[in-house]
Design a protein around this motif. Structure first.
Motif, PDB file in Angstrom:
ATOM      1  N   TYR A 251      34.697  45.840  50.179  1.00  0.00           N
ATOM      2  CA  TYR A 251      35.541  45.452  49.042  1.00  0.00           C
ATOM      3  C   TYR A 251      36.832  44.722  49.406  1.00  0.00           C
ATOM      4  CZ  TYR A 251      32.458  48.358  46.241  1.00  0.00           C
ATOM      5  OH  TYR A 251      31.357  48.890  45.609  1.00  0.00           O
ATOM      6  N   THR A 252      37.184  44.625  50.685  1.00  0.00           N
ATOM      7  CA  THR A 252      38.396  43.890  51.059  1.00  0.00           C
ATOM      8  C   THR A 252      38.284  42.441  50.615  1.00  0.00           C
ATOM      9  OG1 THR A 252      38.860  45.309  52.972  1.00  0.00           O
ATOM     10  CG2 THR A 252      39.802  43.100  52.988  1.00  0.00           C
ATOM     11  N   ASP A 253      39.351  41.929  50.010  1.00  0.00           N
ATOM     12  CA  ASP A 253      39.333  40.560  49.501  1.00  0.00           C
ATOM     13  C   ASP A 253      40.694  39.907  49.743  1.00  0.00           C
ATOM     14  OD1 ASP A 253      39.201  38.192  47.983  1.00  0.00           O
ATOM     15  OD2 ASP A 253      37.851  39.107  46.519  1.00  0.00           O
ATOM     16  N   PRO A 254      40.755  38.859  50.555  1.00  0.00           N
ATOM     17  CA  PRO A 254      42.024  38.202  50.843  1.00  0.00           C
ATOM     18  C   PRO A 254      42.619  37.454  49.652  1.00  0.00           C
ATOM     19  CG  PRO A 254      40.213  36.957  51.800  1.00  0.00           C
ATOM     20  CD  PRO A 254      39.636  38.245  51.289  1.00  0.00           C
ATOM     21  N   LEU A 255      41.852  37.294  48.568  1.00  0.00           N
ATOM     22  CA  LEU A 255      42.370  36.596  47.393  1.00  0.00           C
ATOM     23  C   LEU A 255      43.340  37.456  46.578  1.00  0.00           C
ATOM     24  CD1 LEU A 255      39.201  34.715  46.040  1.00  0.00           C
ATOM     25  CD2 LEU A 255      41.125  33.775  47.348  1.00  0.00           C
ATOM     26  N   SER A 256      43.362  38.757  46.836  1.00  0.00           N
ATOM     27  CA  SER A 256      44.284  39.616  46.093  1.00  0.00           C
ATOM     28  C   SER A 256      45.714  39.149  46.314  1.00  0.00           C
ATOM     29  CB  SER A 256      44.128  41.070  46.543  1.00  0.00           C
ATOM     30  OG  SER A 256      44.982  41.912  45.811  1.00  0.00           O
ATOM     31  N   ASP A 257      46.473  39.055  45.228  1.00  0.00           N
ATOM     32  CA  ASP A 257      47.800  38.454  45.303  1.00  0.00           C
ATOM     33  C   ASP A 257      48.867  39.417  45.774  1.00  0.00           C
ATOM     34  OD1 ASP A 257      49.384  36.086  44.903  1.00  0.00           O
ATOM     35  OD2 ASP A 257      50.313  37.101  43.196  1.00  0.00           O
ATOM     36  N   ASN A 258      48.706  40.704  45.490  1.00  0.00           N
ATOM     37  CA  ASN A 258      49.720  41.674  45.899  1.00  0.00           C
ATOM     38  C   ASN A 258      49.114  43.075  45.918  1.00  0.00           C
ATOM     39  OD1 ASN A 258      50.054  42.895  43.155  1.00  0.00           O
ATOM     40  ND2 ASN A 258      50.881  40.864  42.670  1.00  0.00           N
ATOM     41  N   GLY A 259      49.914  44.020  46.412  1.00  0.00           N
ATOM     42  CA  GLY A 259      49.432  45.380  46.555  1.00  0.00           C
ATOM     43  C   GLY A 259      49.091  46.056  45.247  1.00  0.00           C
ATOM     44  N   GLY A 260      49.838  45.727  44.189  1.00  0.00           N
ATOM     45  CA  GLY A 260      49.557  46.322  42.888  1.00  0.00           C
ATOM     46  C   GLY A 260      48.194  45.915  42.366  1.00  0.00           C
ATOM     47  N   GLU A 261      47.857  44.627  42.516  1.00  0.00           N
ATOM     48  CA  GLU A 261      46.546  44.159  42.079  1.00  0.00           C
ATOM     49  C   GLU A 261      45.434  44.784  42.919  1.00  0.00           C
ATOM     50  OE1 GLU A 261      46.436  39.905  41.981  1.00  0.00           O
ATOM     51  OE2 GLU A 261      48.290  39.750  40.826  1.00  0.00           O
ATOM     52  N   SER A 262      45.678  44.935  44.214  1.00  0.00           N
ATOM     53  CA  SER A 262      44.686  45.556  45.087  1.00  0.00           C
ATOM     54  C   SER A 262      44.433  47.000  44.677  1.00  0.00           C
ATOM     55  CB  SER A 262      45.150  45.504  46.550  1.00  0.00           C
ATOM     56  OG  SER A 262      45.242  44.184  47.015  1.00  0.00           O
ATOM     57  N   ARG A 263      45.511  47.710  44.381  1.00  0.00           N
ATOM     58  CA  ARG A 263      45.350  49.106  43.990  1.00  0.00           C
ATOM     59  C   ARG A 263      44.624  49.208  42.653  1.00  0.00           C
ATOM     60  NH1 ARG A 263      49.596  53.760  45.446  1.00  0.00           N
ATOM     61  NH2 ARG A 263      48.436  55.538  44.653  1.00  0.00           N
ATOM     62  N   ALA A 264      44.922  48.304  41.742  1.00  0.00           N
ATOM     63  CA  ALA A 264      44.226  48.298  40.456  1.00  0.00           C
ATOM     64  C   ALA A 264      42.734  48.062  40.661  1.00  0.00           C
ATOM     65  CB  ALA A 264      44.816  47.217  39.550  1.00  0.00           C
ATOM     66  N   ARG A 265      42.401  47.145  41.558  1.00  0.00           N
ATOM     67  CA  ARG A 265      40.987  46.868  41.822  1.00  0.00           C
ATOM     68  C   ARG A 265      40.304  48.076  42.436  1.00  0.00           C
ATOM     69  NH1 ARG A 265      41.408  43.540  45.434  1.00  0.00           N
ATOM     70  NH2 ARG A 265      39.868  43.903  47.064  1.00  0.00           N
ATOM     71  N   ALA A 266      40.999  48.790  43.313  1.00  0.00           N
ATOM     72  CA  ALA A 266      40.430  49.999  43.919  1.00  0.00           C
ATOM     73  C   ALA A 266      40.125  51.042  42.855  1.00  0.00           C
ATOM     74  CB  ALA A 266      41.399  50.561  44.961  1.00  0.00           C
ATOM     75  N   VAL A 267      41.006  51.164  41.868  1.00  0.00           N
ATOM     76  CA  VAL A 267      40.792  52.121  40.778  1.00  0.00           C
ATOM     77  C   VAL A 267      39.601  51.677  39.921  1.00  0.00           C
ATOM     78  CG1 VAL A 267      41.810  53.060  38.665  1.00  0.00           C
ATOM     79  CG2 VAL A 267      43.176  52.936  40.760  1.00  0.00           C
ATOM     80  N   MET A 268      39.473  50.368  39.711  1.00  0.00           N
ATOM     81  CA  MET A 268      38.306  49.862  38.975  1.00  0.00           C
ATOM     82  C   MET A 268      37.017  50.174  39.725  1.00  0.00           C
ATOM     83  SD  MET A 268      39.638  46.067  37.873  1.00  0.00           S
ATOM     84  CE  MET A 268      41.271  45.799  37.181  1.00  0.00           C
TER      85      MET A 268
END
Length: 372
Positions: A251-268
């Motif tokens: 699930y790692t994706d370098p397109l994530s813009d910041n840590g908040g978006e990454s954490r949101a995606r992890a919750v999804m």
């Protein structure tokens, strides 16, 4: 930020990153000045003499704290006399004692975010224990990567050991020092601090941190050009560790813009939702050279397009004027996206991510399907 290619040393090698070791260590030891003691006095001794001596004692402590603060460190007591005086200031609330033997002004400490607090402790301890190698979250704080604040509690540190793992709890303060077994240790030096290599640091974090805390770190590393597949070089101790590493690589994706978006995606992901596309571009009518990018987008059957926007507090600003300006721009942007065929726009905040049932309710209302 140092390039990732500099962070891959050969076994047992040491690579210096940043400014290297700092000679100011001696400043904080305060060995050059003997402790002041009040002389035996009688009633004939001028009061002014006693006041001057007390002022000298305070000046020494102030100098110690000033020098530490200027270099982003905590102060270290040079002797028992200093330690007692610093402890009295801790009791009065003027100072904070974040780790046994370390002191810092309370107002300075309160202004630091958790990552910078951990970094201050680690950098100071590295000057006391020259052979110590920091690991896991105590190592990752030294790298310029996105990292959630909640992986850095004030009262915990992790160090690497070539022989064993363990936990020590300081009875008086409750401070927790973890020892993490790291075989074939590859250490690097980051700003004068010995830490496990970036690959090993990410591997150990992935083993012990929750997925929602780890994904922001992994996305940030990948965005900086680090090859996350290199984590597979390290053996796992049991199935859960192997599963954690495999899940992270998936699930790692370098397109994530910041840590908040990454954490949101992890919750999804944890909720089983269909994965969105990240940073999807739309034409920008005001500046064609810079397309409008949405944080998340789902293309659903029936020509349904759902956009998800993570609204971190930084987007809103610190004043009512800034907030109103942002809201106005947001409304204009949403209207434009709808004209471009977007069916639904879901705005959510960090609070929604932390209390995931709130985010799940918004995704359900928008029709985002759960895949499992």
């Amino acid at each position: 930020m140092s390039t990732v290619s500099h962070l891959q040393p050969s076994i047992a090698s040491m690579v210096t990153i940043g400014d290297g070791a700092h000679p100011e260590t001696a400043i904080f030891q305060a060995r050059h000045t003997p402790p002041y003691t009040l002389p035996r006095v009688d009633c004939a001794t001028p009061i002014a003499f006693l006041i001057v001596n007390c002022m000298k004692k305070d000046t020494r402590i102030e100098h110690l704290l000033d020098e530490a603060e200027q270099h982003g460190l905590c102060a270290i007591a040079a002797d028992d006399n200093q330690r007692r005086r610093l402890a009295r200031r801790v009791e009065s609330g003027e100072l904070v004692n974040p780790h046994p033997g370390l002191y810092i002004r309370a107002d300075v400490w309160n202004e630091l975010n958790p990552t910078k607090r951990k970094r201050a402790m680690v950098r100071t301890l590295a000057r006391i224990h020259l052979d110590r190698v920091f690991a896991a979250e105590s190592a990752v704080c030294m790298f310029d990567l996105e990292q959630p604040y909640d992986i850095h509690p004030d009262n915990e540190l992790t160090i690497a050991s070539p022989s064993r793992s363990g936990i020590r709890v300081f009875a008086k303060t409750g401070f927790i020092k973890r020892t993490l077994y790291v075989p074939n240790m590859q250490a690097v030096s980051v700003n004068g601090v010995h830490v496990t290599s970036l690959a090993r640091t990410l591997f150990d974090c992935a083993r012990i941190l929750p997925f929602e805390c780890m994904l922001p770190i992994a996305d940030s590393a990948a965005k900086a050009g680090f090859d996350m597949a290199s984590l597979t070089q390290f053996p796992t101790a049991h199935f859960n560790e192997a599963n954690n590493i495999a899940r992270l690589l998936t699930y790692t994706d370098p397109l994530s813009d910041n840590g908040g978006e990454s954490r949101a995606r992890a919750v999804m992901i944890a909720g089983g939702y269909m994965l969105p596309h990240l940073q999807y571009p739309f034409p920008n009518p005001d500046n064609p050279a810079f397309p409008l990018r949405v944080d998340f987008i789902w293309f659903l059957p029936g020509d349904v397009t759902v956009v998800g926007e993570y609204d971190g507090m930084a987007k809103y600003g610190n004043t009512w004027t800034e907030v109103n300006t942002h809201v106005t721009k947001q409304c204009k942007r949403d209207a434009y996206l709808r004209k471009r065929g977007v069916t639904t726009i879901v705005h959510f905040s960090f609070d929604d991510v932390i209390h995931r049932e709130l985010l799940y309710r918004k995704l359900d209302d928008a029709g985002i399907p759960r895949m499992h």
